[in-house]
Write a protein that holds these residues in place. Structure first.
Motif, PDB file in Angstrom:
ATOM      1  N   UNK A 311       0.818  -1.214   0.000  1.00 14.01           N
ATOM      2  CA  UNK A 311       0.000   0.000   0.000  1.00 14.01           C
ATOM      3  C   UNK A 311       0.847   1.257   0.000  1.00 14.01           C
ATOM      4  N   UNK A 312       2.008   1.197   0.655  1.00 10.69           N
ATOM      5  CA  UNK A 312       2.838   2.401   0.768  1.00 10.69           C
ATOM      6  C   UNK A 312       3.699   2.577  -0.474  1.00 10.69           C
ATOM      7  N   UNK A 313       3.045   2.852  -1.589  1.00 10.09           N
ATOM      8  CA  UNK A 313       3.717   3.039  -2.875  1.00 10.09           C
ATOM      9  C   UNK A 313       4.529   4.334  -2.829  1.00 10.09           C
ATOM     10  N   UNK A 314       5.829   4.226  -3.147  1.00 14.79           N
ATOM     11  CA  UNK A 314       6.726   5.376  -3.074  1.00 14.79           C
ATOM     12  C   UNK A 314       7.286   5.646  -4.460  1.00 14.79           C
ATOM     13  N   UNK A 315       6.703   6.567  -5.235  1.00 14.71           N
ATOM     14  CA  UNK A 315       7.122   6.777  -6.623  1.00 14.71           C
ATOM     15  C   UNK A 315       8.601   7.080  -6.791  1.00 14.71           C
ATOM     16  N   UNK A 316       9.203   7.844  -5.885  1.00 15.84           N
ATOM     17  CA  UNK A 316      10.588   8.236  -6.113  1.00 15.84           C
ATOM     18  C   UNK A 316      11.539   7.054  -6.062  1.00 15.84           C
ATOM     19  N   UNK A 317      11.140   5.954  -5.420  1.00 16.85           N
ATOM     20  CA  UNK A 317      11.990   4.783  -5.359  1.00 16.85           C
ATOM     21  C   UNK A 317      12.043   4.046  -6.694  1.00 16.85           C
ATOM     22  N   UNK A 318      11.174   4.414  -7.622  1.00 17.29           N
ATOM     23  CA  UNK A 318      11.120   3.735  -8.909  1.00 17.29           C
ATOM     24  C   UNK A 318      11.740   4.566 -10.017  1.00 17.29           C
ATOM     25  N   UNK A 319      12.423   5.627  -9.660  1.00 16.64           N
ATOM     26  CA  UNK A 319      13.054   6.492 -10.647  1.00 16.64           C
ATOM     27  C   UNK A 319      14.555   6.257 -10.629  1.00 16.64           C
ATOM     28  N   UNK A 320      15.087   5.802 -11.744  1.00 18.38           N
ATOM     29  CA  UNK A 320      16.527   5.529 -11.824  1.00 18.38           C
ATOM     30  C   UNK A 320      17.317   6.818 -12.003  1.00 18.38           C
ATOM     31  N   UNK A 321      18.448   6.862 -11.383  1.00 15.66           N
ATOM     32  CA  UNK A 321      19.323   8.011 -11.533  1.00 15.66           C
ATOM     33  C   UNK A 321      20.651   7.592 -12.122  1.00 15.66           C
ATOM     34  N   UNK A 322      21.556   8.523 -12.233  1.00 15.27           N
ATOM     35  CA  UNK A 322      22.847   8.236 -12.859  1.00 15.27           C
ATOM     36  C   UNK A 322      23.684   7.262 -12.040  1.00 15.27           C
ATOM     37  N   UNK A 323      23.439   7.185 -10.711  1.00 17.80           N
ATOM     38  CA  UNK A 323      24.244   6.325  -9.857  1.00 17.80           C
ATOM     39  C   UNK A 323      23.706   4.908  -9.754  1.00 17.80           C
ATOM     40  N   UNK A 324      22.626   4.624 -10.442  1.00 19.96           N
ATOM     41  CA  UNK A 324      22.019   3.293 -10.362  1.00 19.96           C
ATOM     42  C   UNK A 324      22.679   2.328 -11.330  1.00 19.96           C
ATOM     43  N   UNK A 325      22.963   1.122 -10.825  1.00 21.92           N
ATOM     44  CA  UNK A 325      23.377   0.025 -11.682  1.00 21.92           C
ATOM     45  C   UNK A 325      22.118  -0.616 -12.270  1.00 21.92           C
ATOM     46  N   UNK A 326      22.279  -1.325 -13.371  1.00 21.72           N
ATOM     47  CA  UNK A 326      21.141  -1.989 -14.002  1.00 21.72           C
ATOM     48  C   UNK A 326      21.372  -3.487 -14.066  1.00 21.72           C
ATOM     49  N   UNK A 327      20.366  -4.237 -13.648  1.00 23.89           N
ATOM     50  CA  UNK A 327      20.356  -5.692 -13.799  1.00 23.89           C
ATOM     51  C   UNK A 327      19.100  -6.027 -14.607  1.00 23.89           C
TER      52      UNK A 327
END
Length: 357
Positions: A311-327
């Motif tokens: 229920x506690x959907x947090x939109x900002x946690x789903x936004x990738x930034x330049x420091x994110x690795x990708x799998x």
């Protein structure tokens, strides 16, 4: 790992298998084996400890099965013919080992098959796997059924799932998948010796799924072949040693059901041979009569989904930034469901045949 490597070759690199169930069945049969039959089984299962230590090990396995239910279940059965006077001391020895022993009348095959199937599939929602004809011209049968249904500590959000291409190892599109996505802090590392990037998705404090994505230029089979040269403990230590990272994770939603009926061939290749032949099998710890194993089969199912919507959907946690690795598992990958406490592989397999699940 040797058995998993052979499974990959026998299933076109798309399967799920529960190696722990097969190991538990072999160690339970081992307690009734004698002579060279016993020595072969000890060598493959690495059960060289004293009977007291083996008993404690089976107790740990039984407790593990109880702890992981209902997210996953492994129902293992060894079926013996009551006409052969199975020894009570053997039945007492293996009573709490996590494998259910059935002593039934093989002359009433329909009743026997129904009883075993009821036990194997009571909670797995899979089709029956033992049939009346299986009880002809035999004395010992083994079968197990297992399932894993993903329930992540950090669920994927269904709103992020999209239909996406899935590629083969030459980067050609071979189908579509429902590609789940989440961004967060995960344990991830690249291990050159196995030619793969490894990501850990936690199901609980105890259970994790490890995903193995081949590095550029490596095949999924090369990864599995390389895994035979490294211990699971070493992989876990490597994940713990490397700092947790911000990772953008993409994983197909999928289901795999694998019915393995050629386990005797796979075990034979590994060195377990004598127990399958009436003339060479020695199970005098079970019965004074001549017993041999004629069928070893397994049906496994894995279902990987978003794992529920929080229920506690947090939109900002789903936004990738330049420091994110990708799998991004949009090409063939391997997986293992592991118990961190015992460092055992509960389920393992490969995904290489895309579908919209």
């Amino acid at each position: 790992m040797r058995l998993l490597d052979r499974m990959s070759l026998a299933t076109d690199q798309h399967f799920v298998f529960a190696p722990l169930s097969t190991w538990m069945q072999l160690t339970t049969l081992l307690e009734g084996a004698r002579g060279t039959t016993l020595q072969e089984m000890k060598k493959v299962t690495h059960m060289f400890r004293s009977k007291c230590n083996r008993r404690n090990q089976r107790k740990i396995m039984n407790e593990l099965k109880q702890d992981i239910y209902p997210q996953m279940n492994m129902s293992s059965a060894i079926v013996l013919d009551s006409a052969y006077d199975i020894k009570h001391n053997y039945l007492d020895e293996v009573k709490y080992g996590g494998v259910r022993i059935f002593v039934v009348d093989f002359d009433e095959p329909q009743k026997a098959a129904a009883r075993i199937n009821e036990y194997l599939f009571d909670s797995s929602s899979m089709e029956e796997m033992m049939f009346p004809q299986d009880f002809q011209h035999t004395t010992v049968l083994t079968a197990d059924a297992g399932y894993f249904m993903s329930e992540w500590k950090t669920p994927f959000q269904t709103i992020q799932t999209e239909v996406s291409p899935f590629y083969d190892e030459k980067n050609f599109e071979i189908g579509k998948v429902n590609l789940m996505r989440q961004t967060g802090v995960f344990s991830m590392t690249t291990i050159p010796t196995i030619k793969a990037t490894v990501l850990e998705l936690k199901c609980s404090d105890r259970i994790s799924m490890l995903l193995f994505l081949p590095v550029e230029g490596a095949s999924i089979y090369q990864v599995y072949e390389s895994l035979m040269n490294i211990r699971l403990q070493s992989i876990i230590m490597r994940l713990e040693r490397d700092r947790r990272k911000d990772v953008d994770v993409y994983l197909p939603r999928f289901e795999i059901v694998t019915d393995v009926d050629n386990l005797p061939e796979l075990l034979y290749d590994m060195g377990v041979k004598k127990m399958f032949y009436p003339r060479t099998a020695d199970f005098h710890g079970m019965s004074d009569y001549k017993l041999f194993v004629s069928m070893v089969q397994q049906k496994s199912r894995i279902e990987v989904t978003e794992g529920g919507v929080v229920a506690n959907f947090v939109p900002q946690m789903l936004i990738s930034g330049q420091n994110y690795k990708t799998f991004k598992a949009n090409r063939p990958f391997a997986f293992m469901v592991v118990d961190r406490t015992t460092e055992l592989i509960l389920f393992a397999g490969m995904y290489s045949q895309p579908s919209l699940y």
